[in-house]
Design an enzyme around this catalytic site. Structure first.
Site, mmCIF file in Angstrom:
data_model
loop_
_atom_site.group_PDB
_atom_site.id
_atom_site.type_symbol
_atom_site.label_atom_id
_atom_site.label_comp_id
_atom_site.label_asym_id
_atom_site.label_seq_id
_atom_site.Cartn_x
_atom_site.Cartn_y
_atom_site.Cartn_z
ATOM 1 C CG ASP A 31 -1.995 1.014 1.156
ATOM 2 O OD1 ASP A 31 -2.337 1.503 -0.009
ATOM 3 O OD2 ASP A 31 -2.750 1.087 1.986
ATOM 4 C CG ASN A 79 -7.424 -2.637 -6.071
ATOM 5 O OD1 ASN A 79 -6.639 -3.314 -6.003
ATOM 6 N ND2 ASN A 79 -7.716 -1.600 -5.096
HETATM 7 C C1 FPP Z 1 -1.691 0.257 -3.441
HETATM 8 O O1 FPP Z 1 -1.210 1.741 -3.322
HETATM 9 C C2 FPP Z 1 -1.204 -0.588 -4.239
HETATM 10 C C3 FPP Z 1 -1.981 -1.067 -5.309
HETATM 11 C C4 FPP Z 1 -3.323 -0.761 -5.931
HETATM 12 C C5 FPP Z 1 -1.893 -2.410 -5.681
HETATM 13 C C6 FPP Z 1 -0.197 -2.735 -5.787
HETATM 14 C C7 FPP Z 1 0.084 -2.440 -7.177
HETATM 15 C C8 FPP Z 1 1.412 -2.391 -7.603
HETATM 16 C C9 FPP Z 1 2.504 -2.798 -6.676
HETATM 17 C C10 FPP Z 1 1.751 -2.263 -8.710
HETATM 18 C C11 FPP Z 1 1.559 -3.594 -9.823
HETATM 19 C C12 FPP Z 1 0.061 -3.887 -9.960
HETATM 20 C C13 FPP Z 1 -0.521 -4.773 -10.831
HETATM 21 C C14 FPP Z 1 -1.708 -4.908 -10.924
HETATM 22 C C15 FPP Z 1 0.845 -5.443 -11.418
HETATM 23 P P1 FPP Z 1 -2.541 2.687 -3.620
HETATM 24 O O2 FPP Z 1 -2.496 3.278 -5.076
HETATM 25 O O3 FPP Z 1 -3.768 2.328 -2.846
HETATM 26 O O4 FPP Z 1 -1.873 3.855 -2.853
HETATM 27 P P2 FPP Z 1 -2.590 4.931 -1.971
HETATM 28 O O5 FPP Z 1 -3.235 4.282 -0.632
HETATM 29 O O6 FPP Z 1 -1.324 5.810 -1.553
HETATM 30 O O7 FPP Z 1 -3.626 5.618 -2.983
#
Ligand code: FPP
Length: 251
Positions: A31, A79
């Site tokens: 995350d 998601n």
């Molecule tokens: C959370 O960050 C991350 C995700 C949505 C999933 C993890 C994704 C990756 C490591 C990239 C690779 C993904 C795929 C499908 C290959 P967030 O966007 O929720 O962060 P935030 O909480 O700071 O907004």
């Protein structure tokens, strides 16, 4: 009672000292990609891109530490509620990751397994994923489990439905259903029990990830945002785990 000296990852790897040792199965809720990008005035995709790099190096580090199974939460069934453009960006990253890294992962003896309903992705992505699973099926050095379109409640619901169906058909007796019956119906069937569950970015919740499997897992929350989570961060988490006393409800 004298305090035990802190046990390092290296002690744990050598099987010395007391405590839980090296975890066999580690899962990570990756995350904080969006916030990492936001803090730099970059688009969210830049955070995901960096997040993929972090995932790649953590896979390597996990192997070096002797972790048998690493499960990464890459895309949750929730998601889909993100903007279409971000979902498309994530799918593109997934495509590129498989094309770029598959041969290296295969060469490192890593077996790729996927949990979650990835069949709902675009056909070309499904094909790439199936190819990655097939290409690495005979590997046995370590297992990388990628959770894609995964949601734990849905996984448990499907397991319950299958068991209920067996009972209705007379193939199973309700009185004989045990925790291992349920284990065997989950997508994680055959994997070692989850030892350590890590979540980055300061959030302290499970977000529908491995709810059943986490029954006796040790939980580790860190403020580090996922793109900044590196080999040292994994060693810190594993070192923390190694010092824990696991009692499984006993004394
Ligand atoms: C959370 O960050 C991350 C995700 C949505 C999933 C993890 C994704 C990756 C490591 C990239 C690779 C993904 C795929 C499908 C290959 P967030 O966007 O929720 O962060 P935030 O909480 O700071 O907004």
């Amino acid at each position: 009672m004298t305090a035990e000296p802190a046990r390092s990852v290296d002690d744990a790897a050598a099987g010395t000292g007391s405590g839980a040792g090296v975890p066999r199965h580690v899962a990570i809720i990756m995350d904080g990609n969006g916030r990492w990008a936001q803090r730099r005035g970059l688009p969210r995709i830049a955070g995901h891109r960096k997040g993929i790099e972090a995932a790649r190096s953590v896979v390597k580090a996990a192997g070096a530490l002797g972790i048998e199974v690493l499960t990464l939460y890459a895309f949750s069934s929730e998601n889909w509620s993100r903007p279409a453009a971000e979902i498309a960006d994530l799918m593109d990253l997934l495509r590129r990751f498989i094309r770029k890294e598959l041969e290296a992962l295969a060469g490192e003896g890593i077996r790729i397994r996927v949990i979650g309903d990835y069949q709902a992705f675009e056909p070309d992505v499904v094909e790439l994923i199936d190819g990655a699973i097939a290409r690495t099926a005979d590997n046995s050095k370590a297992t990388l489990v990628v959770a894609l379109n995964y949601g734990s409640q849905s996984e448990i619901t499907q397991a319950m439905r299958a068991i209920a169906h067996d009972v209705a058909q007379g193939r199973a007796d309700a009185a004989d259903i045990t925790a291992s019956t349920i284990d065997s119906r989950l997508s994680t069937n055959g994997l070692p029990p989850l030892d350590l569950l890590i979540r980055t970015s300061g959030e302290c919740r499970l977000s529908n990830f491995l709810l059943w499997q986490a029954a006796y897992a040790e939980l580790y929350f860190t403020d580090t945002l996922w793109p900044d989570f590196d080999e040292q961060a994994l060693r810190d988490a594993v070192g923390d785990f190694a010092r824990r006393e696991r009692r499984y409800g006993g004394l």
